[in-house]
Design an enzyme around this catalytic site. Structure first.
Site, mmCIF file in Angstrom:
data_model
loop_
_atom_site.group_PDB
_atom_site.id
_atom_site.type_symbol
_atom_site.label_atom_id
_atom_site.label_comp_id
_atom_site.label_asym_id
_atom_site.label_seq_id
_atom_site.Cartn_x
_atom_site.Cartn_y
_atom_site.Cartn_z
ATOM 1 N N ASN A 1 0.818 -1.228 0.000
ATOM 2 C CA ASN A 1 0.000 0.000 0.000
ATOM 3 C C ASN A 1 0.843 1.265 0.000
ATOM 4 O OD1 ASN A 1 -1.107 -2.268 1.493
ATOM 5 N ND2 ASN A 1 -2.980 -1.046 1.705
ATOM 6 N N THR B 1 2.412 -8.279 -1.370
ATOM 7 C CA THR B 1 2.144 -8.258 0.068
ATOM 8 C C THR B 1 1.630 -9.607 0.527
ATOM 9 O OG1 THR B 1 0.690 -7.473 1.829
ATOM 10 C CG2 THR B 1 -0.108 -7.179 -0.396
ATOM 11 N N GLU C 1 -1.849 -12.131 13.823
ATOM 12 C CA GLU C 1 -1.127 -11.252 14.759
ATOM 13 C C GLU C 1 -1.919 -9.991 15.095
ATOM 14 O OE1 GLU C 1 2.443 -9.432 13.182
ATOM 15 O OE2 GLU C 1 1.548 -9.100 11.221
ATOM 16 N N ASP D 1 0.082 -9.908 3.148
ATOM 17 C CA ASP D 1 -1.185 -9.609 3.825
ATOM 18 C C ASP D 1 -2.376 -9.694 2.877
ATOM 19 O OD1 ASP D 1 0.154 -9.232 6.162
ATOM 20 O OD2 ASP D 1 0.184 -7.046 6.048
#
Lengths: 403, 403
Positions: B109, B137, B235, B139
């Site tokens: 991002n 990423t 997390e 994520d």
């Protein structure tokens, strides 16, 4: 001859099922025993008569069993103790009821002691039941063999992760330390093996009493020299008085941190609190190191399997009991690594811990010697040879696990 | 046309170097740019004029680069902020000095926002410098694309470890919980992907405010039902007030544990303290999930590489700037997964977080829906295709990493 029982005990490894596969397959190649009965959850299950017929597991499943991590028959931590007469009586009764002459036990030090104790008891009580051990341990701490099945695969995974995370760590410019933790309560073989990848700056082993201030000086030196410090620590690292490093930073004055976790987390916090580095990254291999079938070492699978076959073949001899099979290091004609198989008294496997050799440890936490690297290298060599499923994951099979 | 610069930023992935390889290789196939200059340590290095000529990296090294984890050019966390005029001026000057028309930035991002800001600034100041983004990423939280390079490999490793450690956990009879932690600060894609292996009992995502008592009830139910509970936690899991679970068990009255570590360690301690299970095992994937080249997903390597090629090809168009390339999910004629490549405005990649969809989350921490599994499945499919060295480890190459 009658039947045989095979069971697994202690901590699983990535190849403990390959030894199980070896026993099953050997009996298909030469049916020494009528049936091969798997004891569920180690000695506990055998005592409870929980047996599962493995005689006719098809070849295709045996191949998958060889690459299935964990203990397919389940495991236990129950230790059969000399003097617990009823356990011995019961176990022999279960063997009688199932017409079993021999029990193969795949495990570590404790399991080899069980093999020894059972053999001793049988001999003393005029029983012809026999007991044969097949070793496994990621800790690599059994005395007679060169190394133990399970260790090479754990070392291979540990090296892969060490190298990959070292590159990840090196991509940053910010000052921080990296601390990797491996299993190894009493012996530092697995932690030491991480040095093979050439990425380790400092190594903390259970074989060297931990000196907090001296260690911090070494970290400081690395940070000063190159702005980074990649540390590997064995879970069993301890101070001179025997206190585990993972018990916390007792020497830390003033601001007390209650650290719940492992040795790596404690070292990281110790380094940060001492102002040696402003931050740190922790990677604990934990269970992944011993169960990573996707990183099975080729030699490990082959040797674990062949030890199962070897144990079965030895057991055709009606005098063979209280024995454990193992691997010694030999050399092929071209000087390359070659496994030599042997069998020895269970008592020699049971009651000792083989520490990582003092002469292979470089002082000031600076890793290991070239002799150590030469010991590790052939164990992790070769490409993994894994059968994958359509889902992209290594195929596994656990038909006998009854949790 | 003149030269181009390529740099990497943010957290490394297992395939971020495949995108770099794509840019380098595309320019060898069609030399749109005179030289391909690698910026060392992201925007920080580019600002400092630290460039490394990658134009003629041989094909054999490009193949190894594709399977090298971490960021081969180094990374940074430095964020170029709108209004920091001197950074913009300096960067364009460095590009001028090196006759570079285009800069490719591989990142998440923040990096896509940098692409947007630089393009905006160049446009407003009459500069013809252009900026193109290539996403990555673990994520998986960028909005326009179906998924991001780096995520499939992380998901594959996470699934392999989930399955292997589940089998390891199941081998025991003793009552205990297992808690696996994955990366994912704002979005739970990686944690959710672990459900693909079919081994997860409870899933804790950042997308659902954590309810301690309700969670503990679910753990209790699993323990009552089957004597085991395998938990995966992201997390970034947090309470309703935004406090991270990893910050400690604030609801825990009386005996205060100062927990330093992650969400998994906190959950384990919470479960033990509440008397729901007497013990637990913690496995934190930490950095291993994003850097494990030995578990690269086939689709991930291919797409990361092709996005690099695609970005380079688009950049031949002198009007192409402030754009990012990405992958949409299409279908082949037989209904199987097929990647479709597109380019879109950097602003759309930069300023949003794509959460794991609420409609794919099953209530009471019971994992994900079949739709979610269907989304994950093709991303991790296929066997790894890795070139190994004689040492038994995947070959890597990092000639440009200057730590």
């Amino acid at each position: 001859m009658g039947n045989c029982i095979v069971a697994q005990s202690g901590g699983p490894t990535a190849v403990i099922n390959a030894s199980l596969a070896g026993v099953i397959r050997a009996n298909q190649l030469n049916p020494t025993f009528g049936r091969v009965l798997g004891g569920i959850h180690g000695i506990e299950g055998v005592l409870a008569g929980k047996l599962y017929d493995l005689t006719d597991v098809p070849g295709s499943e045996i191949e998958i069993l060889k690459q299935t991590p964990s203990s397919a028959l389940g495991t236990c931590r129950y230790k059969l103790r000399r003097g617990q007469e009823e356990d011995f009586v019961k176990l022999v009764r279960v063997m009688d009821e199932n017409d079993a002459d021999v029990m193969f036990y795949i495990g570590g030090n404790d399991s080899m002691d069980t093999v020894d104790a059972l053999s001793e008891w049988a001999c003393a009580h005029g029983s012809d039941k026999r007991f044969v051990g097949i070793p496994k341990t990621v800790d690599n701490d059994l005395v007679p063999p060169d190394h133990c099945p399970g260790f090479p695969s754990a070392a291979k995974l540990a090296n892969m992760v060490t190298h990959a995370t070292r590159l990840d760590y090196d991509a940053y410019t910010r000052p921080e330390v990296f601390v990797l933790e491996t299993m190894g309560r009493d012996a530092g073989w697995l932690a030491a093996s991480c040095c093979l990848s050439g990425d380790v700056d400092l190594l903390v082993l259970p074989e060297v009493d931990f000196d907090r201030d001296w260690f911090l000086q070494q970290v400081q030196r690395k940070m000063d020299e190159k702005g980074s410090c990649y540390i590997v620590v064995s879970e069993g690292a301890h101070y001179e008085d025997g206190t585990y490093v993972s018990a916390g930073d007792s020497a830390n004055d003033g601001f007390a941190h209650a650290v719940l976790g492992g040795a790596a987390l404690t070292l990281k916090q110790m380094i940060v609190d001492a102002g040696v580095a402003p931050r740190g990254i922790v990677q604990d291999l934990s269970r992944a190191a011993r169960s990573s079938n996707f990183a099975q070492a080729r030699i490990d699978v082959a040797e674990a399997y062949e030890l199962g076959v070897s144990a079965h073949m030895h057991a055709a001899d009606p005098d063979f009991t209280a024995q454990v099979v193992g691997v010694k290091r030999g050399s092929a004609a071209d000087g390359s690594y070659n496994a030599e198989y042997f069998a020895g008294p269970a008592s020699e496997f049971a009651n000792f811990v083989k520490n990582f050799p003092a002469e292979w440890i470089r002082k000031d936490y600076q890793g290991v010697t070239d002799e150590a690297l030469a010991y590790f290298a052939p164990l992790v060599a070769g490409e993994p040879d894994i059968i994958y499923g359509t889902d992209g994951l290594p195929k596994t099979i656990v038909p006998y696990n009854l949790r």
